[in-house]
Design a protein around this motif. Structure first.
Motif, PDB file in Angstrom:
ATOM      1  N   ALA A  60      18.560   8.012  -2.107  1.00  0.00           N
ATOM      2  CA  ALA A  60      19.375   7.022  -2.827  1.00  0.00           C
ATOM      3  C   ALA A  60      20.701   7.626  -3.266  1.00  0.00           C
ATOM      4  O   ALA A  60      21.749   6.965  -3.207  1.00  0.00           O
ATOM      5  CB  ALA A  60      18.606   6.483  -4.027  1.00  0.00           C
ATOM      6  N   VAL A  61      20.675   8.875  -3.690  1.00  0.00           N
ATOM      7  CA  VAL A  61      21.911   9.539  -4.119  1.00  0.00           C
ATOM      8  C   VAL A  61      22.813   9.774  -2.916  1.00  0.00           C
ATOM      9  O   VAL A  61      24.030   9.582  -2.972  1.00  0.00           O
ATOM     10  CB  VAL A  61      21.598  10.866  -4.833  1.00  0.00           C
ATOM     11  CG1 VAL A  61      22.849  11.417  -5.507  1.00  0.00           C
ATOM     12  CG2 VAL A  61      20.491  10.688  -5.864  1.00  0.00           C
ATOM     13  N   ARG A  62      22.233  10.192  -1.808  1.00  0.00           N
ATOM     14  CA  ARG A  62      23.018  10.430  -0.600  1.00  0.00           C
ATOM     15  C   ARG A  62      23.702   9.150  -0.119  1.00  0.00           C
ATOM     16  O   ARG A  62      24.892   9.149   0.222  1.00  0.00           O
ATOM     17  CB  ARG A  62      22.094  10.979   0.491  1.00  0.00           C
ATOM     18  CG  ARG A  62      22.800  11.458   1.746  1.00  0.00           C
ATOM     19  CD  ARG A  62      22.679  10.486   2.913  1.00  0.00           C
ATOM     20  NE  ARG A  62      21.312  10.221   3.301  1.00  0.00           N
ATOM     21  CZ  ARG A  62      20.980   9.328   4.214  1.00  0.00           C
ATOM     22  NH1 ARG A  62      21.907   8.613   4.824  1.00  0.00           N
ATOM     23  NH2 ARG A  62      19.699   9.090   4.519  1.00  0.00           N
TER      24      ARG A  62
ATOM     25  N   GLY B 280      21.364  14.852  -5.303  1.00  0.00           N
ATOM     26  CA  GLY B 280      19.971  15.081  -5.661  1.00  0.00           C
ATOM     27  C   GLY B 280      19.813  16.370  -6.431  1.00  0.00           C
ATOM     28  O   GLY B 280      20.778  16.914  -6.980  1.00  0.00           O
ATOM     29  N   GLU B 281      18.582  16.867  -6.464  1.00  0.00           N
ATOM     30  CA  GLU B 281      18.270  18.064  -7.243  1.00  0.00           C
ATOM     31  C   GLU B 281      17.762  19.158  -6.310  1.00  0.00           C
ATOM     32  O   GLU B 281      16.659  19.052  -5.778  1.00  0.00           O
ATOM     33  CB  GLU B 281      17.230  17.741  -8.318  1.00  0.00           C
ATOM     34  CG  GLU B 281      17.708  16.688  -9.307  1.00  0.00           C
ATOM     35  CD  GLU B 281      16.717  16.432 -10.425  1.00  0.00           C
ATOM     36  OE1 GLU B 281      16.233  17.418 -11.015  1.00  0.00           O
ATOM     37  OE2 GLU B 281      16.411  15.258 -10.690  1.00  0.00           O
ATOM     38  N   PRO B 282      18.542  20.199  -6.096  1.00  0.00           N
ATOM     39  CA  PRO B 282      18.141  21.245  -5.153  1.00  0.00           C
ATOM     40  C   PRO B 282      17.195  22.257  -5.789  1.00  0.00           C
ATOM     41  O   PRO B 282      17.379  22.673  -6.932  1.00  0.00           O
ATOM     42  CB  PRO B 282      19.469  21.900  -4.781  1.00  0.00           C
ATOM     43  CG  PRO B 282      20.315  21.733  -6.017  1.00  0.00           C
ATOM     44  CD  PRO B 282      19.897  20.416  -6.626  1.00  0.00           C
ATOM     45  N   ALA B 283      16.190  22.670  -5.017  1.00  0.00           N
ATOM     46  CA  ALA B 283      15.337  23.786  -5.431  1.00  0.00           C
ATOM     47  C   ALA B 283      16.029  25.092  -5.036  1.00  0.00           C
ATOM     48  O   ALA B 283      17.136  25.101  -4.495  1.00  0.00           O
ATOM     49  CB  ALA B 283      13.960  23.666  -4.797  1.00  0.00           C
TER      50      ALA B 283
ATOM     51  N   GLN C 207      27.543  18.069  -8.619  1.00  0.00           N
ATOM     52  CA  GLN C 207      26.209  17.579  -8.298  1.00  0.00           C
ATOM     53  C   GLN C 207      25.976  16.248  -8.986  1.00  0.00           C
ATOM     54  O   GLN C 207      26.322  16.068 -10.154  1.00  0.00           O
ATOM     55  CB  GLN C 207      25.128  18.562  -8.745  1.00  0.00           C
ATOM     56  CG  GLN C 207      23.708  18.060  -8.423  1.00  0.00           C
ATOM     57  CD  GLN C 207      22.639  18.750  -9.240  1.00  0.00           C
ATOM     58  OE1 GLN C 207      22.928  19.682  -9.996  1.00  0.00           O
ATOM     59  NE2 GLN C 207      21.410  18.293  -9.126  1.00  0.00           N
ATOM     60  N   ALA C 208      25.394  15.304  -8.251  1.00  0.00           N
ATOM     61  CA  ALA C 208      24.944  14.035  -8.815  1.00  0.00           C
ATOM     62  C   ALA C 208      23.442  13.963  -8.624  1.00  0.00           C
ATOM     63  O   ALA C 208      22.957  13.921  -7.493  1.00  0.00           O
ATOM     64  CB  ALA C 208      25.633  12.863  -8.131  1.00  0.00           C
ATOM     65  N   ALA C 209      22.703  13.996  -9.720  1.00  0.00           N
ATOM     66  CA  ALA C 209      21.244  13.982  -9.630  1.00  0.00           C
ATOM     67  C   ALA C 209      20.704  12.575  -9.430  1.00  0.00           C
ATOM     68  O   ALA C 209      19.596  12.398  -8.928  1.00  0.00           O
ATOM     69  CB  ALA C 209      20.632  14.599 -10.886  1.00  0.00           C
ATOM     70  N   ARG C 210      21.478  11.553  -9.840  1.00  0.00           N
ATOM     71  CA  ARG C 210      21.041  10.159  -9.712  1.00  0.00           C
ATOM     72  C   ARG C 210      22.141   9.346  -9.039  1.00  0.00           C
ATOM     73  O   ARG C 210      23.328   9.662  -9.148  1.00  0.00           O
ATOM     74  CB  ARG C 210      20.742   9.577 -11.100  1.00  0.00           C
ATOM     75  CG  ARG C 210      19.647  10.324 -11.861  1.00  0.00           C
ATOM     76  CD  ARG C 210      19.577   9.874 -13.303  1.00  0.00           C
ATOM     77  NE  ARG C 210      20.817  10.171 -14.005  1.00  0.00           N
ATOM     78  CZ  ARG C 210      21.022   9.913 -15.298  1.00  0.00           C
ATOM     79  NH1 ARG C 210      20.058   9.355 -16.013  1.00  0.00           N
ATOM     80  NH2 ARG C 210      22.176  10.210 -15.858  1.00  0.00           N
ATOM     81  N   ALA C 211      21.723   8.273  -8.382  1.00  0.00           N
ATOM     82  CA  ALA C 211      22.688   7.443  -7.665  1.00  0.00           C
ATOM     83  C   ALA C 211      23.758   6.897  -8.598  1.00  0.00           C
ATOM     84  O   ALA C 211      24.937   6.823  -8.231  1.00  0.00           O
ATOM     85  CB  ALA C 211      21.961   6.305  -6.948  1.00  0.00           C
ATOM     86  N   ARG C 212      23.374   6.534  -9.794  1.00  0.00           N
ATOM     87  CA  ARG C 212      24.358   5.943 -10.718  1.00  0.00           C
ATOM     88  C   ARG C 212      25.370   6.964 -11.239  1.00  0.00           C
ATOM     89  O   ARG C 212      26.375   6.584 -11.839  1.00  0.00           O
ATOM     90  CB  ARG C 212      23.642   5.273 -11.885  1.00  0.00           C
ATOM     91  CG  ARG C 212      22.830   6.188 -12.784  1.00  0.00           C
ATOM     92  CD  ARG C 212      22.279   5.393 -13.955  1.00  0.00           C
ATOM     93  NE  ARG C 212      21.447   6.181 -14.839  1.00  0.00           N
ATOM     94  CZ  ARG C 212      20.121   6.275 -14.746  1.00  0.00           C
ATOM     95  NH1 ARG C 212      19.492   5.618 -13.769  1.00  0.00           N
ATOM     96  NH2 ARG C 212      19.422   6.997 -15.599  1.00  0.00           N
ATOM     97  N   ASP C 213      25.126   8.246 -11.007  1.00  0.00           N
ATOM     98  CA  ASP C 213      26.062   9.284 -11.467  1.00  0.00           C
ATOM     99  C   ASP C 213      27.145   9.601 -10.443  1.00  0.00           C
ATOM    100  O   ASP C 213      28.121  10.285 -10.760  1.00  0.00           O
ATOM    101  CB  ASP C 213      25.298  10.586 -11.771  1.00  0.00           C
ATOM    102  CG  ASP C 213      24.267  10.421 -12.870  1.00  0.00           C
ATOM    103  OD1 ASP C 213      24.470   9.550 -13.729  1.00  0.00           O
ATOM    104  OD2 ASP C 213      23.272  11.167 -12.860  1.00  0.00           O
TER     105      ASP C 213
ATOM    106  N   LEU D 281      21.904  -3.145   2.030  1.00  0.00           N
ATOM    107  CA  LEU D 281      21.383  -2.598   0.784  1.00  0.00           C
ATOM    108  C   LEU D 281      22.073  -3.220  -0.428  1.00  0.00           C
ATOM    109  O   LEU D 281      21.482  -3.278  -1.515  1.00  0.00           O
ATOM    110  CB  LEU D 281      21.552  -1.082   0.766  1.00  0.00           C
ATOM    111  CG  LEU D 281      20.719  -0.315   1.805  1.00  0.00           C
ATOM    112  CD1 LEU D 281      21.053   1.163   1.764  1.00  0.00           C
ATOM    113  CD2 LEU D 281      19.224  -0.524   1.564  1.00  0.00           C
ATOM    114  N   ASP D 282      23.311  -3.693  -0.258  1.00  0.00           N
ATOM    115  CA  ASP D 282      24.036  -4.332  -1.351  1.00  0.00           C
ATOM    116  C   ASP D 282      23.653  -5.798  -1.535  1.00  0.00           C
ATOM    117  O   ASP D 282      24.176  -6.468  -2.441  1.00  0.00           O
ATOM    118  CB  ASP D 282      25.549  -4.227  -1.127  1.00  0.00           C
ATOM    119  CG  ASP D 282      26.068  -2.813  -1.306  1.00  0.00           C
ATOM    120  OD1 ASP D 282      25.355  -2.000  -1.917  1.00  0.00           O
ATOM    121  OD2 ASP D 282      27.175  -2.517  -0.820  1.00  0.00           O
TER     122      ASP D 282
END
Length: 381
Positions: A31-33, A61-64, A86-92, A238-239
């Motif tokens: 979703a973030v991508r 997203g959140e990288p390990a 970095q954006a961890a969430r789509a809304r960010d 998707l929109d």
């Protein structure tokens, strides 16, 4: 990186007129991508294909830990001025990207936009994807050629998020291949493309997933204009845009893709996967339904056909866009990854990338239901 390469990339970035964003997608960050790809286009930018042409590095997203290390290497390969976020969430995504655009941030690395500081690169670490010498071996013609270990992924452009295919290459031909997916770092969620409670929502989401896969394959094949159109059509679905209008444009785009002799030349005969092979590997969905000769061309044609059928109101046939899980609850993408790596030996690296794109395993499916931090791999010799 030589001075000429740096100067040339700087000139090209200046001529591009907008930000050139090198996007790193994390497992679980679909979703973030998607939000990042749309946001870059809305701001007049382009997705960069190499670190040399990028001025912004955006992690979706959140990288390990292992993926962070790969991001560090990319950062070290980027010429200045450069920015990292970095954006961890789509809304960010929108806010993070705005802060990273030239003239809107602090003019420096923008490392504060990410929760970790890059460890540099700049000579401290090996270049990403650099072959590692593993010895010498006999070629079919009796010549002794270098045998190299070449990892594909996890941060190649238009590559499944967090996937690594470890190859052994002689000359430029793959001798062995094995695939693995890096672990999730964020909260575990169901695969993005499986969402949708109502039949209409599932139909729309599945059609968008096929367009997403087609966009990746077309980009790997080098047809960037057609890939961008696939992504625009995907985003319109998707929109929430009415399916009838999207279908009309999908039809015109589909005819252009199907008429391409260059695309067919690149994919004809590539990665044949017969119905018997598919059944043995647990492959279902469009890849298993592709018609004879069951090659990469047949698979991308099947994506086109099924996307159009879904937009016409046809039913969703599987539990997800890549098929249904087996009775052992094995995700369909595991069979798709196994099919890809089994068919890579004997192929040049560029053909191996295109082969993988024609099957397009979803790392979110591969990691779903696995213990945090675990990895699974498949490979052949």
């Amino acid at each position: 990186m030589g001075l000429n390469v740096v100067l040339r990339s700087a000139v090209m970035r200046g001529l591009a007129g907008g930000p050139r964003v090198l996007l790193v997608a994390c497992p679980g960050g679909t979703a973030v991508r998607l939000a990042a790809e749309a946001a870059v286009g809305e701001r007049g930018g382009r997705l960069a294909l190499t670190p040399a042409e990028a001025d912004v590095l955006l992690v979706a997203g959140e990288p390990a830990a292992e993926l962070r290390s790969a991001v560090d290497v990319l950062w070290g390969q980027m010429p200045g001025p450069r920015r990292l976020g970095q954006a961890a969430r789509a809304r960010d995504v929108g806010a993070v990207l705005e802060a990273l655009l030239p003239g809107r941030g602090d003019g420096g690395r923008a490392a504060r936009s990410a929760p970790w500081a890059p460890s540099g690169g700049d000579g401290e670490t090996a270049r990403l994807g650099e072959p590692v010498m593993a010895g010498r071996g006999e070629d079919r013609d009796g010549l002794r050629l270098d045998v190299l270990r070449v990892p594909l992924g996890p941060v190649l452009p238009d590559w499944p998020a967090g996937l690594v295919v470890d190859t052994v290459v002689q000359g430029d031909v793959v001798q062995r291949a094995g695939g693995r997916v890096l672990p999730f770092a964020g909260p575990r969620r169901p695969p993005f493309w499986h969402a949708g409670k109502s039949p209409d929502a599932r139909r729309r989401r599945t059609a968008a997933a096929h367009l997403d896969s087609l966009g990746r394959l077309l980009a790997v094949a080098g047809w960037e204009a057609a890939a961008r159109e696939a992504r625009r059509l995907r985003d319109r679905l998707l929109d929430g845009e009415p399916e009838r209008g999207v279908r009309a444009d999908v039809g015109a785009w589909r005819r252009r893709v199907e008429r391409s002799r260059t695309l067919r030349w690149a994919t004809d005969g590539l990665g044949v996967l017969t119905p018997a092979d598919a059944a043995g590997l647990g492959v279902s969905g469009p890849a298993a339904r592709a018609r004879a000769p069951h090659d990469a061309t047949a698979r991308w044609r099947r994506w086109l056909e099924e996307a159009d059928g879904l937009l016409a109101g046809g039913p969703v046939r599987d539990g997800g866009p890549r098929g249904s899980a087996t009775v052992e609850a094995v995700p369909p993408s595991r069979g798709l990854l196994a099919a890809a790596v089994e068919r890579m030996p004997g192929r040049e690296l560029s053909a191996a990338r295109l082969l993988l794109a024609s099957l397009d395993p979803d790392p979110d499916e591969l990691a779903a239901g696995r213990a945090p931090g675990g990895t699974r791999g498949v490979g052949v010799r």
